[in-house]
Write a protein that holds these residues in place. Structure first.
Motif, PDB file in Angstrom:
ATOM      1  N   SER A 128       1.896   0.594  -0.505  1.00  0.00           N
ATOM      2  CA  SER A 128       0.392   0.733  -0.135  1.00  0.00           C
ATOM      3  C   SER A 128       0.352   1.456   1.218  1.00  0.00           C
ATOM      4  CB  SER A 128      -0.166  -0.880   0.347  1.00  0.00           C
ATOM      5  OG  SER A 128      -0.298  -1.508  -0.840  1.00  0.00           O
ATOM      6  N   PHE A 129       1.223   2.789   1.301  1.00  0.00           N
ATOM      7  CA  PHE A 129       1.447   3.602   2.292  1.00  0.00           C
ATOM      8  C   PHE A 129       0.075   4.260   2.634  1.00  0.00           C
ATOM      9  CE2 PHE A 129       3.307   6.470   5.053  1.00  0.00           C
ATOM     10  CZ  PHE A 129       4.261   5.798   5.529  1.00  0.00           C
ATOM     11  N   PRO A 130      -0.630   4.115   3.701  1.00  0.00           N
ATOM     12  CA  PRO A 130      -2.001   4.761   3.992  1.00  0.00           C
ATOM     13  C   PRO A 130      -2.046   6.331   4.001  1.00  0.00           C
ATOM     14  CG  PRO A 130      -1.372   3.193   5.649  1.00  0.00           C
ATOM     15  CD  PRO A 130      -0.235   3.330   4.811  1.00  0.00           C
ATOM     16  N   GLY A 131      -2.992   6.711   3.548  1.00  0.00           N
ATOM     17  CA  GLY A 131      -2.948   8.400   3.176  1.00  0.00           C
ATOM     18  C   GLY A 131      -2.472   8.875   2.238  1.00  0.00           C
ATOM     19  N   VAL A 132      -1.567   7.942   1.352  1.00  0.00           N
ATOM     20  CA  VAL A 132      -0.879   8.626   0.137  1.00  0.00           C
ATOM     21  C   VAL A 132      -1.605   7.895  -1.126  1.00  0.00           C
ATOM     22  CG1 VAL A 132       1.288   8.522  -0.889  1.00  0.00           C
ATOM     23  CG2 VAL A 132       1.314   8.659   1.621  1.00  0.00           C
ATOM     24  N   ARG A 133      -1.731   8.804  -2.122  1.00  0.00           N
ATOM     25  CA  ARG A 133      -2.240   8.425  -3.713  1.00  0.00           C
ATOM     26  C   ARG A 133      -0.946   8.745  -4.469  1.00  0.00           C
ATOM     27  NH1 ARG A 133      -6.708   8.869  -7.089  1.00  0.00           N
ATOM     28  NH2 ARG A 133      -5.992   7.681  -8.775  1.00  0.00           N
ATOM     29  N   ASP A 141      14.839   8.614   4.161  1.00  0.00           N
ATOM     30  CA  ASP A 141      14.229   7.457   3.407  1.00  0.00           C
ATOM     31  C   ASP A 141      12.602   7.568   2.846  1.00  0.00           C
ATOM     32  OD1 ASP A 141      12.693   7.407   5.665  1.00  0.00           O
ATOM     33  OD2 ASP A 141      14.093   5.635   6.552  1.00  0.00           O
ATOM     34  N   LEU A 142      12.418   6.533   1.934  1.00  0.00           N
ATOM     35  CA  LEU A 142      11.150   6.672   1.630  1.00  0.00           C
ATOM     36  C   LEU A 142       9.837   6.738   2.644  1.00  0.00           C
ATOM     37  CD1 LEU A 142      11.387   4.493  -1.597  1.00  0.00           C
ATOM     38  CD2 LEU A 142      11.365   7.072  -1.467  1.00  0.00           C
ATOM     39  N   PRO A 143       9.933   5.785   3.450  1.00  0.00           N
ATOM     40  CA  PRO A 143       8.911   5.826   4.605  1.00  0.00           C
ATOM     41  C   PRO A 143       8.840   7.225   5.315  1.00  0.00           C
ATOM     42  CG  PRO A 143      10.296   3.776   4.708  1.00  0.00           C
ATOM     43  CD  PRO A 143      10.805   4.799   3.643  1.00  0.00           C
ATOM     44  N   GLY A 144      10.049   7.838   5.304  1.00  0.00           N
ATOM     45  CA  GLY A 144      10.123   9.330   6.126  1.00  0.00           C
ATOM     46  C   GLY A 144       9.523  10.044   5.205  1.00  0.00           C
TER      47      GLY A 144
END
Length: 298
Positions: A253-258, A228-231
């Motif tokens: 707005s996943f922390p640590g991802v650009r 899945d996307l969160p993984g």
């Protein structure tokens, strides 16, 4: 003799006007037939409902109670007719909607908000699943409509509506050497390790990512898989990998991802978002489809 809607209407108008002449005028009839209708109603019920005098009409206690009940009956009848017409026109009813996980954070909320505003009579029940699983649920009638990404081509028994397309974007760790760029080319990531979807709901996205990399002239080094996307984004946030994800995934707005847009024009970098239903869909499905086309295209 039956208590027809017309008979009930005649008595309720008389009860409001307290005068045969004015009531007959409102009903667009002459006074004698109205008087005969009230007498017929009294015979049906078996009691006097009103008394007549030179000053007008007075309701008996039984007439007062019957007039109130008759109004409720007529209002309920009008409501029932209106509701049937709304259901037939697709403005009211219940729909069971299936959706794939990758549409749940951006596209589905927009559709739900627009449906609540423009189709408030529709009650939607949501069910998440894989594309393959949702296709079977539509076939069996368990859900009336399914929202999927990149539907397979071999589903001739169902009707497929393309709603919109969505570009894939690069998801990079915030410390990545290219994280500060405005956009990049997929070939710029040829030396990076990738996280790609496994044999799960996002498998088709992984296939499109591999095709896009091939078109860009390289075979990606796949270091990790997730279903899945969160993984996938967790691997990116860890700094171990990059990945390709639908552009609206940035709404998480996943922390640590650009997230960066890709300059490449490869067709594999655009995924199709579609709705599936059985042939001869009911009006509510057609109404929601029309709304979804406008809602998700923006």
């Amino acid at each position: 003799m039956d208590l027809t809607p017309r008979l009930l209407e005649q008595f309720t108008v008389l009860a409001e006007e307290k005068h045969f002449g004015r009531a007959a005028s409102r009903l667009m009839m002459s006074q004698p037939p109205l008087s005969q209708a009230v007498q017929r109603l009294e015979r049906i019920i078996g009691t006097r409902l009103c008394t007549r005098s030179s000053q007008g009409v007075s309701l008996t206690p039984a007439g007062e109670a019957f007039a109130a009940d008759a109004r409720r009956i007529l209002e309920a009848q009008e409501s029932a007719v209106a509701r049937a017409r709304r259901i037939a026109s697709g403005q009211e009813g219940e729909l069971r909607i299936g959706f794939v996980n990758s549409l749940g954070h951006w596209h589905l909320p927009r559709l739900l908000a627009d449906a609540a505003e423009q189709l408030p009579g529709l009650r939607l029940h949501l069910r998440q699943g894989s594309t393959a699983g949702l296709i079977e649920l539509v076939r069996s009638g368990t859900v009336e409509l399914a929202l999927v990404r990149q539907p397979p081509l071999d589903i001739d028994d169902l009707t497929v509506h393309r709603l919109t397309g969505e570009r894939l974007a690069a998801a990079l760790p915030v410390a990545h050497r290219l994280a500060g760029a405005g956009r990049l080319s997929l070939a710029d990531l040829r030396e990076d390790s990738f996280a790609l979807a496994g044999d799960g709901p996002l498998q088709q996205l992984a296939q499109r990512a591999l095709l896009a990399c091939d078109r860009a002239g390289f075979v990606p080094t796949v270091r990790a898989h997730a279903d899945d996307l969160p993984g996938l984004l967790s691997y990116v946030a860890s700094g171990l990998c990059v990945t390709l994800a639908p552009e609206h995934t940035a709404a998480l707005s996943f922390p640590g991802v650009r997230f960066l847009p890709l300059a490449d024009e490869a067709p594999e970098l655009t995924t199709t978002i579609a709705a599936l239903h059985r042939p001869h869909a009911d009006p509510a499905v057609r109404s929601l489809l029309a709304l979804a086309g406008a809602s998700l295209a923006g």
